[in-house]
Design a protein around this motif. Structure first.
Motif, short mmCIF file in Angstrom:
data_model
loop_
_atom_site.label_atom_id
_atom_site.label_comp_id
_atom_site.label_asym_id
_atom_site.label_seq_id
_atom_site.Cartn_x
_atom_site.Cartn_y
_atom_site.Cartn_z
N ASP A 108 0.82 -1.21 0.00
CA ASP A 108 0.00 0.00 0.00
C ASP A 108 0.86 1.26 0.00
O ASP A 108 0.49 2.26 -0.62
CB ASP A 108 -0.94 0.02 1.20
CG ASP A 108 -2.05 -1.02 1.06
OD1 ASP A 108 -2.67 -1.32 2.08
OD2 ASP A 108 -2.28 -1.51 -0.06
N TYR A 161 1.88 2.21 -3.46
CA TYR A 161 0.84 2.90 -4.21
C TYR A 161 0.67 4.34 -3.74
O TYR A 161 0.40 5.22 -4.55
CB TYR A 161 -0.47 2.11 -4.16
CG TYR A 161 -0.35 0.81 -4.90
CD1 TYR A 161 -0.07 0.79 -6.27
CD2 TYR A 161 -0.47 -0.41 -4.25
CE1 TYR A 161 0.08 -0.39 -6.97
CE2 TYR A 161 -0.32 -1.60 -4.94
CZ TYR A 161 -0.05 -1.59 -6.29
OH TYR A 161 0.10 -2.76 -6.98
N TRP A 206 1.16 7.50 -6.15
CA TRP A 206 0.19 8.58 -6.20
C TRP A 206 0.89 9.93 -6.04
O TRP A 206 0.60 10.88 -6.77
CB TRP A 206 -0.87 8.39 -5.12
CG TRP A 206 -1.80 9.56 -5.03
CD1 TRP A 206 -1.79 10.54 -4.08
CD2 TRP A 206 -2.85 9.90 -5.93
NE1 TRP A 206 -2.78 11.47 -4.34
CE2 TRP A 206 -3.44 11.10 -5.47
CE3 TRP A 206 -3.34 9.31 -7.08
CZ2 TRP A 206 -4.50 11.71 -6.13
CZ3 TRP A 206 -4.40 9.93 -7.73
CH2 TRP A 206 -4.97 11.10 -7.25
N HIS A 263 9.09 -3.08 -12.24
CA HIS A 263 8.59 -2.08 -13.20
C HIS A 263 9.78 -1.28 -13.77
O HIS A 263 9.93 -0.09 -13.50
CB HIS A 263 7.57 -1.16 -12.53
CG HIS A 263 6.37 -1.89 -12.06
ND1 HIS A 263 6.27 -2.43 -10.81
CD2 HIS A 263 5.22 -2.22 -12.71
CE1 HIS A 263 5.11 -3.05 -10.70
NE2 HIS A 263 4.46 -2.94 -11.83
N LYS A 276 -0.14 6.06 -14.33
CA LYS A 276 -1.60 5.88 -14.35
C LYS A 276 -1.97 4.40 -14.44
O LYS A 276 -2.93 3.95 -13.81
CB LYS A 276 -2.17 6.64 -15.56
CG LYS A 276 -3.47 7.29 -15.31
CD LYS A 276 -3.84 8.15 -16.51
CE LYS A 276 -5.08 8.94 -16.20
NZ LYS A 276 -5.50 9.78 -17.27
N LYS A 277 -1.18 3.64 -15.19
CA LYS A 277 -1.43 2.21 -15.35
C LYS A 277 -1.14 1.44 -14.05
O LYS A 277 -1.69 0.36 -13.83
CB LYS A 277 -0.57 1.63 -16.47
CG LYS A 277 -0.92 2.14 -17.84
CD LYS A 277 0.08 1.65 -18.86
CE LYS A 277 -0.05 2.37 -20.16
NZ LYS A 277 1.05 2.08 -21.08
N LEU A 278 -0.24 1.97 -13.22
CA LEU A 278 0.18 1.27 -12.01
C LEU A 278 -0.66 1.59 -10.78
O LEU A 278 -0.63 0.85 -9.80
CB LEU A 278 1.64 1.60 -11.69
CG LEU A 278 2.68 1.16 -12.72
CD1 LEU A 278 4.06 1.66 -12.32
CD2 LEU A 278 2.67 -0.36 -12.85
N ILE A 279 -1.39 2.69 -10.83
CA ILE A 279 -2.15 3.13 -9.65
C ILE A 279 -3.59 2.63 -9.77
O ILE A 279 -4.30 3.00 -10.71
CB ILE A 279 -2.13 4.69 -9.52
CG1 ILE A 279 -0.68 5.18 -9.41
CG2 ILE A 279 -2.96 5.12 -8.33
CD1 ILE A 279 -0.54 6.68 -9.52
N PRO A 280 -4.01 1.79 -8.82
CA PRO A 280 -5.37 1.27 -8.89
C PRO A 280 -6.41 2.39 -8.77
O PRO A 280 -6.21 3.36 -8.04
CB PRO A 280 -5.46 0.35 -7.66
CG PRO A 280 -4.07 0.16 -7.17
CD PRO A 280 -3.26 1.31 -7.69
N ASN A 281 -7.49 2.24 -9.50
CA ASN A 281 -8.65 3.14 -9.43
C ASN A 281 -8.34 4.58 -9.83
O ASN A 281 -9.04 5.49 -9.42
CB ASN A 281 -9.27 3.12 -8.04
CG ASN A 281 -9.67 1.74 -7.61
OD1 ASN A 281 -10.21 0.97 -8.41
ND2 ASN A 281 -9.40 1.38 -6.38
N LEU A 282 -7.30 4.79 -10.60
CA LEU A 282 -7.00 6.14 -11.08
C LEU A 282 -7.63 6.28 -12.45
O LEU A 282 -7.39 5.50 -13.35
CB LEU A 282 -5.49 6.38 -11.15
CG LEU A 282 -5.05 7.78 -11.55
CD1 LEU A 282 -5.49 8.79 -10.50
CD2 LEU A 282 -3.54 7.83 -11.72
N GLU A 283 -8.45 7.30 -12.59
CA GLU A 283 -9.13 7.51 -13.88
C GLU A 283 -8.64 8.75 -14.55
O GLU A 283 -8.26 9.69 -14.04
CB GLU A 283 -10.62 7.57 -13.67
CG GLU A 283 -11.15 6.25 -13.14
CD GLU A 283 -12.65 6.25 -12.99
OE1 GLU A 283 -13.35 7.04 -13.64
OE2 GLU A 283 -13.13 5.42 -12.22
#
Length: 112
Positions: free
Chosen positions: A2, A5, A9, A62, A105-112
């Motif tokens: 966590d 992430y 962010w 990554h 953006k691809k690595l962060i969950p729930n990022l739109e």
């Protein structure tokens, strides 16, 4: 995990701030605007520090993210500020940050 992430962010948000600060500026406008230069450099410090805090295991998994370059740039800005190249920072904001943001953006969950 966590924490990784949370650091990703922070990296993304630093990029977003830089994008906002420099949007629509030319190199000449950036060069003449010390406030924007300072704000951009501060966000690059945050970006590099957040990158440094991402676990080594995550970094290794990554390799497309330029971890050492981000951390190195932060170190120069923070500790060798007399070596800061405004032109290099400008080029970084224009050429390197957009693809970095897309990768983050691809690595962060729930990022739109």
């Amino acid at each position: 995990m966590d924490r990784n992430y949370a650091h990703l962010w922070d990296m993304y948000e630093a990029c977003r701030q830089i994008e906002k600060f420099t949007q629509g500026l030319t190199w000449e406008e950036y060069r003449q605007n010390e406030l924007v230069q300072s704000a951009t450099e501060r966000q690059l410090e945050i970006l590099g520090e957040a990158a440094r805090r991402v676990s080594v295991e995550f970094q290794k998994s990554h390799p497309g993210i330029p971890w050492s370059a981000l951390i190195g740039q932060r170190n120069v800005i923070s500790h060798q500020y007399e070596k800061v190249s405004h032109k290099r920072i400008w080029l970084t904001t224009q050429k390197s940050l957009p693809p970095l943001m897309a990768d983050l953006k691809k690595l962060i969950p729930n990022l739109e």
